[in-house]
Design a protein around this motif. Structure first.
Motif, PDB file in Angstrom:
ATOM      1  N   GLY A  70       0.813  -1.210   0.000  1.00 59.05           N
ATOM      2  CA  GLY A  70       0.000   0.000   0.000  1.00 59.05           C
ATOM      3  C   GLY A  70       0.844   1.255   0.000  1.00 59.05           C
ATOM      4  N   TRP A  71       0.197   2.348  -0.393  1.00 60.51           N
ATOM      5  CA  TRP A  71       0.800   3.677  -0.318  1.00 60.51           C
ATOM      6  C   TRP A  71      -0.041   4.521   0.636  1.00 60.51           C
ATOM      7  N   PHE A  72       0.656   5.213   1.503  1.00 65.26           N
ATOM      8  CA  PHE A  72       0.042   6.151   2.425  1.00 65.26           C
ATOM      9  C   PHE A  72       0.796   7.471   2.305  1.00 65.26           C
ATOM     10  N   ARG A  73       0.175   8.535   2.781  1.00 68.41           N
ATOM     11  CA  ARG A  73       0.868   9.822   2.766  1.00 68.41           C
ATOM     12  C   ARG A  73       0.623  10.558   4.077  1.00 68.41           C
TER      13      ARG A  73
ATOM     14  N   SER B 215      -3.553  -5.985  -3.690  1.00 70.18           N
ATOM     15  CA  SER B 215      -3.508  -7.266  -3.012  1.00 70.18           C
ATOM     16  C   SER B 215      -2.262  -8.060  -3.382  1.00 70.18           C
ATOM     17  N   TRP B 216      -2.005  -9.083  -2.600  1.00 71.96           N
ATOM     18  CA  TRP B 216      -0.915 -10.020  -2.860  1.00 71.96           C
ATOM     19  C   TRP B 216      -1.041 -10.577  -4.293  1.00 71.96           C
ATOM     20  N   SER B 217      -2.242 -10.929  -4.690  1.00 71.48           N
ATOM     21  CA  SER B 217      -2.475 -11.498  -6.022  1.00 71.48           C
ATOM     22  C   SER B 217      -2.283 -10.473  -7.138  1.00 71.48           C
TER      23      SER B 217
ATOM     24  N   SER C  96      -4.451 -11.771   3.344  1.00 72.59           N
ATOM     25  CA  SER C  96      -4.902 -12.876   2.513  1.00 72.59           C
ATOM     26  C   SER C  96      -4.759 -12.511   1.040  1.00 72.59           C
ATOM     27  N   TYR C  97      -4.878 -13.475   0.182  1.00 72.79           N
ATOM     28  CA  TYR C  97      -4.439 -13.364  -1.214  1.00 72.79           C
ATOM     29  C   TYR C  97      -5.074 -12.207  -1.976  1.00 72.79           C
ATOM     30  N   HIS C  98      -6.338 -11.936  -1.753  1.00 74.38           N
ATOM     31  CA  HIS C  98      -7.022 -10.890  -2.523  1.00 74.38           C
ATOM     32  C   HIS C  98      -7.390  -9.675  -1.670  1.00 74.38           C
TER      33      HIS C  98
END
Length: 127
Positions: free
Chosen positions: A35-38, A52-54, A103-105
């Motif tokens: 993820g990106w946060f600012r 997601s991981w997928s 989790s994957y998605h």
């Protein structure tokens, strides 16, 4: 351990574009959501985008929908944030994070969900 290094920040005029990158090393990169946060001065860290991981699921803050795009390249252990139509209110330090337990998605949107963080890259948008 996962080590994250952001790059690509800078100074740009309103309406301009930037592409941020986050390079990961250490633990297998593909194992987890990114993820990106600012964070702007005096403000809390806020969610921008997650993937997601997928790689099949993405999420965006309402303030950046239609302007920012997150993508990942597991073969190169990188995640990117393409930003267009930048506004002065986008000015902040941008951090990438890794949620190795996702989790994957799943696309986590809370800072507390993330296990690892990079040092951040400054984005300044002038009016």
């Amino acid at each position: 351990q996962v080590h994250l290094v952001e790059s690509g920040g800078g100074l740009v005029q309103a309406g301009g574009s930037l592409r941020l990158s986050c390079a990961a090393s250490g633990r297998t990169f593909s194992s987890g959501a990114m993820g990106w946060f600012r964070q702007a001065p005096g403000k809390e860290r806020e969610f921008v985008a997650a993937i997601s991981w997928s790689g099949s699921t993405t999420a965006y803050a309402d303030s950046v929908k239609g302007r920012f795009t997150i993508a990942r390249d597991n073969a190169k252990d990188t995640v990117h944030l393409q930003m267009i139509s930048l506004k002065p209110e986008d000015t902040a330090v941008y951090h990438c994070g890794a949620d190795t337990g996702a989790s994957y998605h799943f696309t986590p949107v809370r800072p507390v969900d993330y296990d690892y963080w990079g040092q951040g890259t400054q984005v300044t948008v002038s009016s």
